[in-house]
Design a protein around this motif. Structure first.
Motif, PDB file in Angstrom:
ATOM      1  N   LEU A 235      11.355  10.544 -38.261  1.00  0.00           N
ATOM      2  CA  LEU A 235      11.558   9.099 -37.987  1.00  0.00           C
ATOM      3  C   LEU A 235      10.505   8.220 -37.338  1.00  0.00           C
ATOM      4  O   LEU A 235       9.585   8.787 -37.689  1.00  0.00           O
ATOM      5  CB  LEU A 235      13.340   9.318 -37.280  1.00  0.00           C
ATOM      6  CG  LEU A 235      14.611   9.680 -38.103  1.00  0.00           C
ATOM      7  CD1 LEU A 235      15.531   9.671 -36.488  1.00  0.00           C
ATOM      8  CD2 LEU A 235      14.864  10.118 -39.221  1.00  0.00           C
ATOM      9  N   LYS A 236      11.097   7.015 -37.840  1.00  0.00           N
ATOM     10  CA  LYS A 236      10.208   5.890 -36.725  1.00  0.00           C
ATOM     11  C   LYS A 236       9.905   6.170 -35.979  1.00  0.00           C
ATOM     12  O   LYS A 236       8.933   5.741 -35.433  1.00  0.00           O
ATOM     13  CB  LYS A 236      10.348   4.833 -37.954  1.00  0.00           C
ATOM     14  CG  LYS A 236       9.442   3.449 -37.731  1.00  0.00           C
ATOM     15  CD  LYS A 236       9.461   2.533 -38.706  1.00  0.00           C
ATOM     16  CE  LYS A 236       8.433   1.883 -38.390  1.00  0.00           C
ATOM     17  NZ  LYS A 236       8.012   0.832 -37.556  1.00  0.00           N
TER      18      LYS A 236
ATOM     19  N   TYR B 183       7.365  11.404 -34.901  1.00  0.00           N
ATOM     20  CA  TYR B 183       7.527  10.063 -35.694  1.00  0.00           C
ATOM     21  C   TYR B 183       7.016  10.277 -36.466  1.00  0.00           C
ATOM     22  O   TYR B 183       5.416  10.844 -36.759  1.00  0.00           O
ATOM     23  CB  TYR B 183       7.748   9.250 -34.495  1.00  0.00           C
ATOM     24  CG  TYR B 183       6.309   9.226 -33.621  1.00  0.00           C
ATOM     25  CD1 TYR B 183       6.114   9.859 -32.555  1.00  0.00           C
ATOM     26  CD2 TYR B 183       5.974   8.571 -33.866  1.00  0.00           C
ATOM     27  CE1 TYR B 183       4.552   9.695 -32.272  1.00  0.00           C
ATOM     28  CE2 TYR B 183       4.348   7.869 -33.563  1.00  0.00           C
ATOM     29  CZ  TYR B 183       4.406   8.548 -32.765  1.00  0.00           C
ATOM     30  OH  TYR B 183       2.790   8.311 -32.182  1.00  0.00           O
TER      31      TYR B 183
ATOM     32  N   SER C 149      19.973   5.922 -31.842  1.00  0.00           N
ATOM     33  CA  SER C 149      20.086   4.749 -32.780  1.00  0.00           C
ATOM     34  C   SER C 149      20.028   4.139 -33.561  1.00  0.00           C
ATOM     35  O   SER C 149      21.388   5.152 -34.173  1.00  0.00           O
ATOM     36  CB  SER C 149      18.043   5.792 -32.997  1.00  0.00           C
ATOM     37  OG  SER C 149      18.027   5.727 -34.306  1.00  0.00           O
ATOM     38  N   THR C 150      20.654   3.084 -34.301  1.00  0.00           N
ATOM     39  CA  THR C 150      20.731   2.482 -35.098  1.00  0.00           C
ATOM     40  C   THR C 150      19.558   2.351 -36.044  1.00  0.00           C
ATOM     41  O   THR C 150      18.699   1.852 -35.772  1.00  0.00           O
ATOM     42  CB  THR C 150      21.583   1.628 -34.844  1.00  0.00           C
ATOM     43  OG1 THR C 150      22.600   1.444 -34.296  1.00  0.00           O
ATOM     44  CG2 THR C 150      21.463   0.271 -36.051  1.00  0.00           C
ATOM     45  N   GLN C 151      19.885   3.304 -37.035  1.00  0.00           N
ATOM     46  CA  GLN C 151      18.596   2.622 -38.342  1.00  0.00           C
ATOM     47  C   GLN C 151      19.325   2.115 -39.585  1.00  0.00           C
ATOM     48  O   GLN C 151      20.208   2.322 -39.959  1.00  0.00           O
ATOM     49  CB  GLN C 151      18.672   4.253 -38.962  1.00  0.00           C
ATOM     50  CG  GLN C 151      17.840   5.227 -38.143  1.00  0.00           C
ATOM     51  CD  GLN C 151      17.693   6.802 -38.900  1.00  0.00           C
ATOM     52  OE1 GLN C 151      16.608   6.527 -39.768  1.00  0.00           O
ATOM     53  NE2 GLN C 151      18.528   7.279 -38.446  1.00  0.00           N
ATOM     54  N   THR C 152      18.580   0.635 -39.334  1.00  0.00           N
ATOM     55  CA  THR C 152      18.762   0.156 -40.898  1.00  0.00           C
ATOM     56  C   THR C 152      17.915   0.305 -41.849  1.00  0.00           C
ATOM     57  O   THR C 152      18.098  -0.259 -43.220  1.00  0.00           O
ATOM     58  CB  THR C 152      18.737  -1.642 -39.934  1.00  0.00           C
ATOM     59  OG1 THR C 152      17.413  -1.850 -39.889  1.00  0.00           O
ATOM     60  CG2 THR C 152      19.939  -2.222 -39.348  1.00  0.00           C
TER      61      THR C 152
ATOM     62  N   ARG D 293      14.619   2.954 -43.984  1.00  0.00           N
ATOM     63  CA  ARG D 293      13.995   4.606 -43.505  1.00  0.00           C
ATOM     64  C   ARG D 293      12.490   4.332 -43.975  1.00  0.00           C
ATOM     65  O   ARG D 293      12.540   3.925 -45.211  1.00  0.00           O
ATOM     66  CB  ARG D 293      14.945   5.919 -44.328  1.00  0.00           C
ATOM     67  CG  ARG D 293      14.440   6.502 -44.502  1.00  0.00           C
ATOM     68  CD  ARG D 293      15.017   7.721 -42.891  1.00  0.00           C
ATOM     69  NE  ARG D 293      14.655   9.069 -43.227  1.00  0.00           N
ATOM     70  CZ  ARG D 293      13.365   9.515 -42.551  1.00  0.00           C
ATOM     71  NH1 ARG D 293      12.964   8.896 -42.405  1.00  0.00           N
ATOM     72  NH2 ARG D 293      13.326  11.302 -43.028  1.00  0.00           N
TER      73      ARG D 293
END
Ligand code: OSB
Ligand code: MG
Length: 375
Positions: A54-55, A63, A24-27, A29
């Motif tokens: 993580l989300k 999650y 994934s790409t996380q922008t 947290r």
């Protein structure tokens, strides 16, 4: 201790730069913080824990919303019920009070962490002291995400190397592997370099993975899927780069299996992934007994988890630099006093408990959801 209540506080923290992995790409947290309010010998005490889920369930089955739900509906009511039946709650006993719930290790780890913090604070003991850690600083490595172009990656690595990070880990995935590794090796020479695939390959990709052999990597982290223990053992015999497991090691049991099978010559220990700091220590001890190197992984923790990890990584079996970078590698402003990197290392916190706590104004500013669970 007697726990009065546990607040489940979800915070939102933007990342300084998007972090792309094979999954994934996380922008931003969304850490889930646990604040335990308890009394020990009649004195009120607070303890803080951090859930690393993580989300989305793309790295692990857990999650954010699922962890909060598991805590609210099953883990904390179970713990409170056991406490009501006379259990003396300690970091060493909470695990047993939550054992009836299958899995949900990251959620359980956060409870144990908060209880441990409260317990140590009340005793005036630091986590490092509790562990018997005498090192005052641990070497700091940095995990570098996938970029869209090689020059952008080189700019990132250049920045981290200039800051003094002693080890660089590149995230890889099919199509972003040999080329970035070659480019970084050529530009930065013999820096300590390793890669992390986050389970993006299959055994049939061995020819690609073999092409990483000439670059003298410290290790390749989790090339195959979480459950591919046997296949990691097969792969280990076909490539020269040492295999390190992350996702596959969810407990001391799975660590023992991985070692016995020859699936891992190195283990990335993440306390959240394995159900807590106590289990993390057990895996450390097991690895030391088997001559397997360990290092401490990261989950973009706030200063809470980051500080706790810095203490854990002071144990003698942690012979490789961890993903224990400074707060500013991910966050403009951490929720605690920032963890800093100096001369390639992060200090082992010496204050009681994990040595840090959320700064009240920042906690208020970053909080997006708060639930109180009472006894
Ligand atoms: O695989 O180590 C991983 C972050 C989120 C989920 C999985 C991983 C990571 C990292 C970042 O690599 C480690 C860090 O916190 O510095
Ligand atoms: Mg990893």
């Amino acid at each position: 201790m007697h726990i009065e209540k546990i607040d489940l506080i979800t915070v939102r923290m933007p990342l300084v730069h998007p972090f792309t992995t094979s999954f994934s790409t996380q922008t931003e947290r969304y850490p889930l913080l646990l604040r335990v309010t308890a009394s020990i010998d009649g004195r009120s005490v607070i303890g803080w824990g951090e859930c690393v889920a993580l989300k989305e369930p793309f790295y692990s089955p857990e999650y954010l919303d699922g962890a909060r739900e598991a805590l609210q509906r099953f883990l904390l009511p179970g713990l409170f019920a056991t406490q009501a039946q006379g259990l003396r709650v300690t970091a060493q006993s909470v695990g047993a009070a939550m054992r009836h719930v299958v899995g949900h290790r990251m959620a359980k780890a956060a409870v144990e962490m908060a209880v441990l913090d409260a317990q140590l604070r009340s005793a005036g003991i630091s986590f490092a002291e509790h562990l018997g850690v005498t090192r005052t600083s641990v070497p700091s490595g940095v995990s570098v995400g996938i970029e869209d172009k090689i020059p952008n990656l080189l700019a990132q690595v250049d920045d981290y190397v200039a800051q003094g990070y002693v080890r660089v880990k590149l995230k890889i995935r099919p199509g972003w592997d040999v080329e970035p590794v070659k480019a970084v090796r050529e530009r930065f020479g013999d820096i300590a370099l390793q890669v992390d695939a986050n389970a993006a390959y299959r055994l049939s990709d061995v020819s690609t993975l073999r092409r990483l052999d000439p670059f003298d990597l410290l290790l390749i982290e989790q090339p195959l899927a979480e459950e591919d223990l046997r296949q990691h053992a097969v792969l280990a015999r076909q490539i020269a780069t040492p295999i390190c497991l992350d996702e596959s090691v969810v407990s001391a049991q799975s660590a023992a299996d991985a070692i016995a099978l020859g699936a891992a010559s190195v283990i990335n220990i993440k306390p959240g992934r394995v159900g807590g700091y106590l289990e993390a220590v057990r895996i450390h001890d097991l690895a030391v007994a088997n001559g397997v190197a360990v290092w401490c992984g990261g989950m973009l923790e706030t200063g809470l988890g980051r500080s706790a990890n810095a203490a854990l990584a002071g144990l003698p079996g942690f012979t490789l630099p961890g993903d224990i970078s400074a707060s500013d590698r991910f966050y403009q402003r951490d929720i605690t006093e920032p963890v800093v990197m100096e001369d390639g290392g992060v200090a082992v916190p010496q204050g009681p408990g994990f040595g840090v706590e959320p700064i009240p104004e920042l906690l208020t500013e970053y909080t997006v959801d708060s639930v109180e669970v009472t006894a």
